[in-house]
Design a protein around this motif. Structure first.
Motif, PDB file in Angstrom:
ATOM      1  N   LEU A  33      14.272  -1.434   8.015  1.00  0.00           N
ATOM      2  CA  LEU A  33      15.233  -0.977   7.985  1.00  0.00           C
ATOM      3  C   LEU A  33      15.829  -0.585   6.678  1.00  0.00           C
ATOM      4  CD1 LEU A  33      17.849   0.143   9.690  1.00  0.00           C
ATOM      5  CD2 LEU A  33      18.635  -2.705   9.444  1.00  0.00           C
ATOM      6  N   VAL A  34      16.338   0.163   6.432  1.00  0.00           N
ATOM      7  CA  VAL A  34      16.855   1.383   5.256  1.00  0.00           C
ATOM      8  C   VAL A  34      18.437   1.548   5.315  1.00  0.00           C
ATOM      9  CG1 VAL A  34      16.146   3.670   3.358  1.00  0.00           C
ATOM     10  CG2 VAL A  34      14.338   2.227   4.465  1.00  0.00           C
ATOM     11  N   LEU A  35      18.763   1.189   4.292  1.00  0.00           N
ATOM     12  CA  LEU A  35      20.382   1.729   4.287  1.00  0.00           C
ATOM     13  C   LEU A  35      21.005   1.778   3.199  1.00  0.00           C
ATOM     14  CD1 LEU A  35      19.925  -2.098   5.279  1.00  0.00           C
ATOM     15  CD2 LEU A  35      21.949  -1.511   6.893  1.00  0.00           C
ATOM     16  N   LYS A  36      21.518   2.696   3.086  1.00  0.00           N
ATOM     17  CA  LYS A  36      22.256   2.985   2.335  1.00  0.00           C
ATOM     18  C   LYS A  36      23.768   2.965   2.290  1.00  0.00           C
ATOM     19  CE  LYS A  36      24.958   6.706   0.083  1.00  0.00           C
ATOM     20  NZ  LYS A  36      25.772   7.444   0.123  1.00  0.00           N
ATOM     21  N   PHE A  37      24.344   2.158   0.820  1.00  0.00           N
ATOM     22  CA  PHE A  37      26.152   2.518   1.000  1.00  0.00           C
ATOM     23  C   PHE A  37      26.331   3.091  -0.576  1.00  0.00           C
ATOM     24  CE2 PHE A  37      24.333  -1.756   2.644  1.00  0.00           C
ATOM     25  CZ  PHE A  37      25.492  -1.047   3.793  1.00  0.00           C
ATOM     26  N   GLY A  38      28.065   4.120   0.633  1.00  0.00           N
ATOM     27  CA  GLY A  38      28.306   5.065  -0.548  1.00  0.00           C
ATOM     28  C   GLY A  38      29.548   4.116  -1.413  1.00  0.00           C
ATOM     29  N   GLY A  39      30.240   5.350  -2.030  1.00  0.00           N
ATOM     30  CA  GLY A  39      30.204   4.992  -3.188  1.00  0.00           C
ATOM     31  C   GLY A  39      31.618   4.370  -3.074  1.00  0.00           C
ATOM     32  N   THR A  40      32.565   3.749  -1.712  1.00  0.00           N
ATOM     33  CA  THR A  40      33.821   3.527  -1.587  1.00  0.00           C
ATOM     34  C   THR A  40      33.486   2.626  -0.712  1.00  0.00           C
ATOM     35  OG1 THR A  40      33.079   5.043   0.604  1.00  0.00           O
ATOM     36  CG2 THR A  40      35.431   5.345  -0.512  1.00  0.00           C
ATOM     37  N   SER A  41      32.016   2.486  -0.672  1.00  0.00           N
ATOM     38  CA  SER A  41      31.502   0.916  -0.060  1.00  0.00           C
ATOM     39  C   SER A  41      31.259   0.342  -0.822  1.00  0.00           C
ATOM     40  CB  SER A  41      29.975   1.353   1.047  1.00  0.00           C
ATOM     41  OG  SER A  41      30.516   2.281   1.696  1.00  0.00           O
ATOM     42  N   VAL A  42      31.084   0.347  -1.793  1.00  0.00           N
ATOM     43  CA  VAL A  42      30.942  -0.395  -3.231  1.00  0.00           C
ATOM     44  C   VAL A  42      31.694  -0.203  -4.405  1.00  0.00           C
ATOM     45  CG1 VAL A  42      28.311  -0.726  -3.164  1.00  0.00           C
ATOM     46  CG2 VAL A  42      29.183   1.072  -4.233  1.00  0.00           C
ATOM     47  N   ALA A  43      33.258   0.161  -3.650  1.00  0.00           N
ATOM     48  CA  ALA A  43      34.203   1.050  -4.847  1.00  0.00           C
ATOM     49  C   ALA A  43      34.862  -0.198  -5.517  1.00  0.00           C
ATOM     50  CB  ALA A  43      35.416   1.258  -4.160  1.00  0.00           C
ATOM     51  N   ASN A  44      34.569  -1.434  -5.675  1.00  0.00           N
ATOM     52  CA  ASN A  44      35.088  -3.068  -5.575  1.00  0.00           C
ATOM     53  C   ASN A  44      34.906  -3.801  -5.227  1.00  0.00           C
ATOM     54  OD1 ASN A  44      36.601  -3.476  -3.093  1.00  0.00           O
ATOM     55  ND2 ASN A  44      38.042  -2.030  -4.051  1.00  0.00           N
ATOM     56  N   ALA A  45      34.677  -5.680  -5.204  1.00  0.00           N
ATOM     57  CA  ALA A  45      34.252  -7.013  -5.357  1.00  0.00           C
ATOM     58  C   ALA A  45      34.484  -6.819  -3.597  1.00  0.00           C
ATOM     59  CB  ALA A  45      35.601  -8.078  -5.651  1.00  0.00           C
ATOM     60  N   ALA A  46      36.096  -6.765  -3.081  1.00  0.00           N
ATOM     61  CA  ALA A  46      36.286  -6.594  -1.436  1.00  0.00           C
ATOM     62  C   ALA A  46      35.085  -5.617  -0.740  1.00  0.00           C
ATOM     63  CB  ALA A  46      37.657  -6.101  -1.493  1.00  0.00           C
TER      64      ALA A  46
ATOM     65  N   THR B 232      18.141  10.005  -1.950  1.00  0.00           N
ATOM     66  CA  THR B 232      17.308   8.638  -1.696  1.00  0.00           C
ATOM     67  C   THR B 232      17.137   7.965  -0.522  1.00  0.00           C
ATOM     68  OG1 THR B 232      18.543   8.500  -4.460  1.00  0.00           O
ATOM     69  CG2 THR B 232      17.141   6.717  -3.331  1.00  0.00           C
ATOM     70  N   ALA B 233      18.260   7.617  -0.544  1.00  0.00           N
ATOM     71  CA  ALA B 233      17.084   6.903   0.576  1.00  0.00           C
ATOM     72  C   ALA B 233      16.481   7.260   1.886  1.00  0.00           C
ATOM     73  CB  ALA B 233      18.983   6.313   1.591  1.00  0.00           C
ATOM     74  N   SER B 234      16.696   8.186   2.551  1.00  0.00           N
ATOM     75  CA  SER B 234      15.470   9.014   3.116  1.00  0.00           C
ATOM     76  C   SER B 234      13.925   8.886   2.846  1.00  0.00           C
ATOM     77  CB  SER B 234      16.198  10.457   4.169  1.00  0.00           C
ATOM     78  OG  SER B 234      15.902  11.407   3.081  1.00  0.00           O
ATOM     79  N   LEU B 235      14.293   8.706   1.643  1.00  0.00           N
ATOM     80  CA  LEU B 235      13.000   8.940   1.022  1.00  0.00           C
ATOM     81  C   LEU B 235      12.384   7.910   0.641  1.00  0.00           C
ATOM     82  CD1 LEU B 235      13.274  11.428  -2.376  1.00  0.00           C
ATOM     83  CD2 LEU B 235      12.463  12.329  -0.629  1.00  0.00           C
ATOM     84  N   TYR B 236      12.908   6.746   1.013  1.00  0.00           N
ATOM     85  CA  TYR B 236      12.430   5.548   1.008  1.00  0.00           C
ATOM     86  C   TYR B 236      12.311   5.207   2.270  1.00  0.00           C
ATOM     87  CZ  TYR B 236      13.534   3.206  -3.794  1.00  0.00           C
ATOM     88  OH  TYR B 236      13.717   3.568  -5.395  1.00  0.00           O
TER      89      TYR B 236
END
Ligand code: ADP
Ligand code: ASP
Ligand code: MG
Length: 468
Positions: A2-15, A206-210
Motif C-alpha cells: 500500500l502506498v500512501l501520500k500525506f500532503g503539507g497540511t497532513s504534516v503541518a505540525n505535531a498534531a 512521487t507517490a504514484s511512481l512508487y
C-alpha cells in the motif's frame, strides 16, 4: 503493498503528524510506503528564502531561523526529550548546509534553476526525516529513504521530466525490504547527479511512481478535504465530494485546476490499473473519492467543474494566414521552442485567426516568439500584431457521461449568456469528455457557481438523468 501520500497540511505540525500516525496504525497491510510533502507553507517559504538571498536582503537569515524553529518545535512535541539529541543534530546539520547555500546565493548574486531546486528540496528532506523519527517513537518502526536515489530525471530542474524505466528499475531493485518505508515526495535527481523537483504539488506524482513500480494494490493520497469535489470548495460553498471517477475524468479535472491532485499523478497508475483514493487526514471516516479504470455508473453526466485562473489568450489573425500550408506548424513550433505549455487551441473556420490559451506568466514570452517568427508578415500587414488578453480563466466541465450527449454545451452557454457572461473561446476535447470555456477572470467565479448550481444542485434525483 500500500502506498500512501500525506500532503503539507497532513504534516503541518505535531498534531497533524499524530493524526497521520493514528491512520497508519489502523492499517493491516504487511507492507507500506509512505510519501510525505514538506510541512505546510515550507516550500513557499524556501522560495522566499532564495529570493531574499538573491536580492541581497539579509532578512533571509531571519526566515531561515523561523524555518528551523518550526521544524524543531515539531520534534520537541513528537519525540521524548531524552531521544531528541540525535534528530535535532541531524536537522541542525541540514539547516547549516542550507545556510551555506543561501550565503552562496547572497554573495555570488547567482540564482540558477539548479540552485532553486536544491533549496526547494530541503522541505521534503526535513519533513521526511522528522516523520520517520516520529514514527519510530510511536511504535511504527520504519526505514527512511531519499527519493533522489530512486527517481531519475532530466535537467529541467523545477519541473523535471522523469525517466520512467530507469526510475522503476531503481525502485524495484534498490528499495529496502522493510515493512514500512518513509520517503520524501517532490524531490529527484538528474542524470548528471543534481537535485531536481517534480513541479509544484509534485509529491502526489512521487507517490504514484512508487505505487506503479511496486505494483501496489492501492494508492492513497491524504489531504485536507474529503476527496475530489464537484468544484473547488474555495470557489463554491455548495461543492461536495465525488464518490467515484474514472482515471480520465480525474486527470481532466486535475489538469484544469482541481489542486487536490497533481495532474501527472494518474498516468503511471493507468497501465497497472492501480486504483487511487483521495482521503481527508482530518476526517478519515469519510470514504473520499475513488479513482479507477472502472468507476460505478453514475446518472450525473457532468461529474465536476474545474477552473484555472492566471491564463492568457493569445490571438494571431490576418489575411496572410488563409490557406497557407504549414502556418499553424510554424506558430506552434515557435511557442514550443520556448517550452510553453498550450492549454487550448481554436481556429476560426475561415482560417483568419488562431487563438491559443496559455499561462499568464508565459504570455509575453509567447507573443515575442510568435512576433519574431512572423516578423515579415506583420511588417507587411499580412498579419495583425499578436494580441494578448489577460487575466483570463478556463472553466472546464468534465464527465464521461457527456460523450454523445447532446445539449450540455448548449445549456451551459445559454446559462452564461443569460447572466451576461461573455465567453471568449470554446474548446471541446476530442474525446467529448470535456467542454471548456474561456472567460475574463472577473466573470469566472460567478460562472463556476452558476454552472455548479445548474448541473449539481436543485435537481431532484429522479430528474437528474433527464437534465444532464
Ligand atoms: P496537499 O498539500 O495535501 O497536497 P493541496 O493543497 O495540494 O493539498 O490540495 C488540497 C486543496 O485543493 C484543498 O484544500 C482545496 O482547497 C483545493 N481544491 C481545489 N479544487 C478542488 C477540488 N475540485 N476538490 C477538492 N479540493 C480542491
Ligand atoms: N512541497 C511541494 C509543493 O509545495 C510538493 C507538494 O507539496 O506536493 O509544491
Ligand atoms: Mg498537493
Amino acid at each position: 503493498m500500500l502506498v500512501l501520500k500525506f500532503g503539507g497540511t497532513s504534516v503541518a505540525n505535531a498534531a497533524a503528524i499524530r493524526q497521520l500516525i493514528s491512520i497508519l496504525k489502523e492499517k493491516e497491510n504487511p507492507k507500506m510506503l509512505v510519501v510525505v510533502s514538506a510541512m505546510s507553507k515550507v516550500t513557499d517559504l524556501l522560495i522566499s528564502l532564495y529570493q531574499q538571498a538573491a536580492a541581497q536582503d539579509p532578512a533571509y537569515l531571519e526566515l531561515l531561523g523561523q524555518l528551523e524553529a518550526k521544524h524543531m518545535q515539531a520534534i520537541e512535541e513528537l519525540v521524548p526529550m531524552s531521544q531528541q539529541i540525535e534528530i535535532k543534530g541531524r536537522i541542525k546539520m541540514i539547516f547549516r548546509e542550507l545556510e551555506d547555500v543561501c550565503r552562496g546565493i547572497y554573495l555570488l548574486d547567482e540564482l540558477s534553476d539548479c540552485t532553486k531546486a536544491r533549496v526547494m528540496a530541503y522541505g521534503e528532506r526535513l519533513s521526511s526525516a522528522i516523520v520517520s523519527v516520529a514514527f519510530q517513537h510511536h511504535g511504527l518502526p520504519n526505514v527512511l529513504v531519499d527519493s533522489r536515489d530512486f527517481i531519475l530525471t532530466d535537467s529541467t530542474y523545477l519541473n523535471a521530466k522523469v525517466k520512467l524505466p530507469a526510475t522503476y528499475k531503481l525502485m524495484q531493485e534498490n528499495l529496502p525490504a522493510a515493512a514500512l518505508v518513509v520517503a520524501p515526495g517532490f524531490i529527484a535527481r538528474s542524470t548528471e547527479g543534481k537535485t531536481t523537483v517534480l513541479g509544484r504539488g509534485g509529491s502526489d506524482y512521487t507517490a504514484s511512481l512508487y505505487a506503479a513500480a511496486l505494483n501496489a494494490e492501492l494508492l492513497e493520497i491524504w489531504s485536507d478535504v474529503d476527496g475530489m469535489y464537484t468544484t473547488d470548495p474555495r470557489k463554491a460553498a455548495a461543492a461536495y465530494s465525488i464518490e467515484e471517477l474514472s482515471y480520465e475524468e480525474a486527470m481532466e479535472l486535475a489538469y484544469f485546476g482541481a489542486k487536490v491532485l497533481y495532474p501527472p499523478t494518474i498516468a503511471p497508475l493507468v497501465a497497472a490499473k492501480i486504483p487511487l483514493v483521495l482521503k481527508n487526514t482530518f476526517n478519515p471516516g469519510h470514504k473520499g473519492t475513488l479513482i479507477s479504470a472502472t468507476p460505478a455508473a453514475s446518472t450525473q453526466k457532468v461529474k465536476g467543474i474545474s477552473c484555472i485562473d492566471h491564463m492568457a489568450v493569445l490571438t494571431v489573425s490576418g489575411s496572410g494566414m488563409v490557406g497557407v500550408p504549414g502556418f499553424a506548424m510554424r506558430l506552434f513550433k515557435a511557442v514550443a521552442q520556448e517550452n510553453i505549455n498550450i492549454y487550448f487551441i481554436t481556429q476560426s473556420s475561415s482560417e483568419q485567426s488562431i487563438t491559443i490559451g496559455l499561462s499568464e506568466a508565459e504570455g509575453e514570452k509567447a507573443v515575442e516568439a510568435i512576433s519574431q517568427e512572423f516578423a515579415d508578415d506583420i511588417a507587411h500587414e499580412l498579419l495583425n500584431p499578436v494580441a494578448l488578453e489577460t487575466p483570463m480563466s478556463i472553466v472546464a466541465m468534465v464527465g464521461n457521461g457527456m460523450v454523445q450527449q447532446p445539449g450540455i454545451a448548449g445549456k451551459a452557454f445559454s446559462l452564461l449568456g443569460d447572466h451576461g457572461i461573455n465567453i471568449r473561446a470554446i474548446a471541446q476535447g476530442a474525446t467529448e469528455r470535456i467542454i471548456s470555456v474561456v472567460l475574463k477572470t472577473p466573470d469566472a467565479h460567478r460562472a463556476v457557481n452558476l454552472l455548479h448550481d445548474r448541473f449539481f444542485l436543485a435537481v431532484p434525483a429522479s430528474s437528474e438523468a433527464a437534465l444532464a
